[in-house]
Motif scaffolding. Structure first.
Motif, PDB file in Angstrom:
ATOM      1  N   CYS A 212      51.084 -44.522  64.161  1.00 13.64           N
ATOM      2  CA  CYS A 212      51.867 -44.341  62.934  1.00 13.64           C
ATOM      3  C   CYS A 212      51.490 -45.372  61.872  1.00 13.64           C
ATOM      4  O   CYS A 212      51.425 -45.051  60.680  1.00 13.64           O
ATOM      5  CB  CYS A 212      53.359 -44.402  63.233  1.00 13.64           C
ATOM      6  N   SER A 213      51.207 -46.598  62.289  1.00 11.07           N
ATOM      7  CA  SER A 213      50.792 -47.625  61.329  1.00 11.07           C
ATOM      8  C   SER A 213      49.427 -47.296  60.735  1.00 11.07           C
ATOM      9  O   SER A 213      49.202 -47.477  59.537  1.00 11.07           O
ATOM     10  CB  SER A 213      50.749 -49.002  61.990  1.00 11.07           C
TER      11      SER A 213
ATOM     12  N   ALA B 268      49.969 -44.438  58.321  1.00 14.58           N
ATOM     13  CA  ALA B 268      50.683 -44.925  57.132  1.00 14.58           C
ATOM     14  C   ALA B 268      49.744 -45.739  56.247  1.00 14.58           C
ATOM     15  O   ALA B 268      49.792 -45.636  55.018  1.00 14.58           O
ATOM     16  CB  ALA B 268      51.887 -45.766  57.535  1.00 14.58           C
TER      17      ALA B 268
ATOM     18  N   HIS C 282      47.482 -43.195  54.462  1.00 17.90           N
ATOM     19  CA  HIS C 282      48.231 -42.436  53.462  1.00 17.90           C
ATOM     20  C   HIS C 282      48.572 -43.309  52.249  1.00 17.90           C
ATOM     21  O   HIS C 282      48.435 -42.869  51.108  1.00 17.90           O
ATOM     22  CB  HIS C 282      49.507 -41.871  54.084  1.00 17.90           C
ATOM     23  N   THR C 283      49.000 -44.530  52.499  1.00 14.92           N
ATOM     24  CA  THR C 283      49.333 -45.441  51.401  1.00 14.92           C
ATOM     25  C   THR C 283      48.086 -45.792  50.610  1.00 14.92           C
ATOM     26  O   THR C 283      48.106 -45.807  49.377  1.00 14.92           O
ATOM     27  CB  THR C 283      49.995 -46.718  51.947  1.00 14.92           C
TER      28      THR C 283
ATOM     29  N   GLN D 210      54.338 -35.543  51.209  1.00 19.42           N
ATOM     30  CA  GLN D 210      55.016 -36.843  51.239  1.00 19.42           C
ATOM     31  C   GLN D 210      56.366 -36.718  51.947  1.00 19.42           C
ATOM     32  O   GLN D 210      56.736 -37.562  52.754  1.00 19.42           O
ATOM     33  CB  GLN D 210      55.203 -37.346  49.803  1.00 19.42           C
TER      34      GLN D 210
ATOM     35  N   LEU E 236      55.933 -36.295  55.725  1.00 22.86           N
ATOM     36  CA  LEU E 236      55.446 -37.491  56.413  1.00 22.86           C
ATOM     37  C   LEU E 236      56.413 -38.669  56.338  1.00 22.86           C
ATOM     38  O   LEU E 236      56.082 -39.751  56.798  1.00 22.86           O
ATOM     39  CB  LEU E 236      54.094 -37.919  55.830  1.00 22.86           C
ATOM     40  N   ARG E 237      57.561 -38.462  55.763  1.00 26.84           N
ATOM     41  CA  ARG E 237      58.500 -39.564  55.544  1.00 26.84           C
ATOM     42  C   ARG E 237      58.863 -40.293  56.838  1.00 26.84           C
ATOM     43  O   ARG E 237      58.883 -41.518  56.898  1.00 26.84           O
ATOM     44  CB  ARG E 237      59.748 -39.054  54.840  1.00 26.84           C
TER      45      ARG E 237
ATOM     46  N   LEU F 257      55.841 -42.292  58.125  1.00 29.76           N
ATOM     47  CA  LEU F 257      55.617 -43.470  57.287  1.00 29.76           C
ATOM     48  C   LEU F 257      56.676 -44.540  57.540  1.00 29.76           C
ATOM     49  O   LEU F 257      56.394 -45.733  57.425  1.00 29.76           O
ATOM     50  CB  LEU F 257      55.601 -43.083  55.806  1.00 29.76           C
TER      51      LEU F 257
ATOM     52  N   SER G 263      51.716 -49.535  55.973  1.00 28.66           N
ATOM     53  CA  SER G 263      51.921 -49.475  54.519  1.00 28.66           C
ATOM     54  C   SER G 263      51.934 -50.869  53.908  1.00 28.66           C
ATOM     55  O   SER G 263      51.363 -51.088  52.832  1.00 28.66           O
ATOM     56  CB  SER G 263      53.235 -48.763  54.196  1.00 28.66           C
TER      57      SER G 263
END
Length: 170
Positions: free
Chosen positions: A88-89, A92, A95-96, A109, A112-113, A116, A123
């Motif tokens: 997940c990190s 994220a 994506h970020t 977005q 994927l909340r 994230l 992020s």
């Protein structure tokens, strides 16, 4: 316009008040446009702040992992937790990072909340890495702002002058 003498309120040489305005960035406002007052200090503060928050978050996750070890839930659950936060990190972070160069799709977005939120460390690390070179999102906002200024200049150049004073060809 000033009521007293009919002069414009904006000084000569300042940007057109009717033109496009830059979009403010989080923590930077509009200082990213001309790298104005406090821009460098803000970049340093954002960079340091995101790194400190990422380190503090890792400490909290370590405490949570130790809690799992103390509760003796088993190696599979511990491995699952580590893999979940790692994946997940990483997602994220990606994506970020891509959000700094292009506008993210609002539907994607929203979907994927949760991911994230779990990968918040990624992020924070993306924010740290980007703030080392520029304000996060500055490149995207600068390109959009320059395009808007060029379109505005093109529109206003076509309409300059008084159309009733045009010379008519006979």
């Amino acid at each position: 316009m000033s009521a007293e003498n009919g002069t414009p309120d904006t000084p000569a040489g300042s940007p057109d008040p009717t033109g496009p305005r830059p979009e403010p960035l989080r923590f930077f406002g509009t200082t990213w446009v001309d790298h104005g007052i406090g821009y460098t200090a803000r970049r340093v503060a954002v960079s340091a702040g995101s790194l400190v928050l990422a380190a503090a978050s890792c400490s909290v996750l370590r405490i949570a992992y130790q809690g799992l070890q103390l509760s003796d839930v088993g190696g599979f659950v511990e491995l699952l937790m580590v893999v979940m936060f790692t994946v997940c990190s990483a997602l994220a972070f990606r994506h970020t990072w891509s959000g700094f160069t292009s506008r993210p799709d609002p539907e994607r977005q929203a979907s994927l909340r949760g991911l994230l939120a779990i990968g918040f460390i990624g992020s924070l690390l993306a924010y740290f890495c980007r703030s080392l070179t520029e304000a996060p999102g500055e490149k995207l906002h600068r390109a959009e702002y320059e395009q808007a200024r060029a379109r505005h200049a093109k529109r206003t150049a076509r309409r300059s002058g008084n159309p009733t004073r045009k010379r008519r060809r006979s």
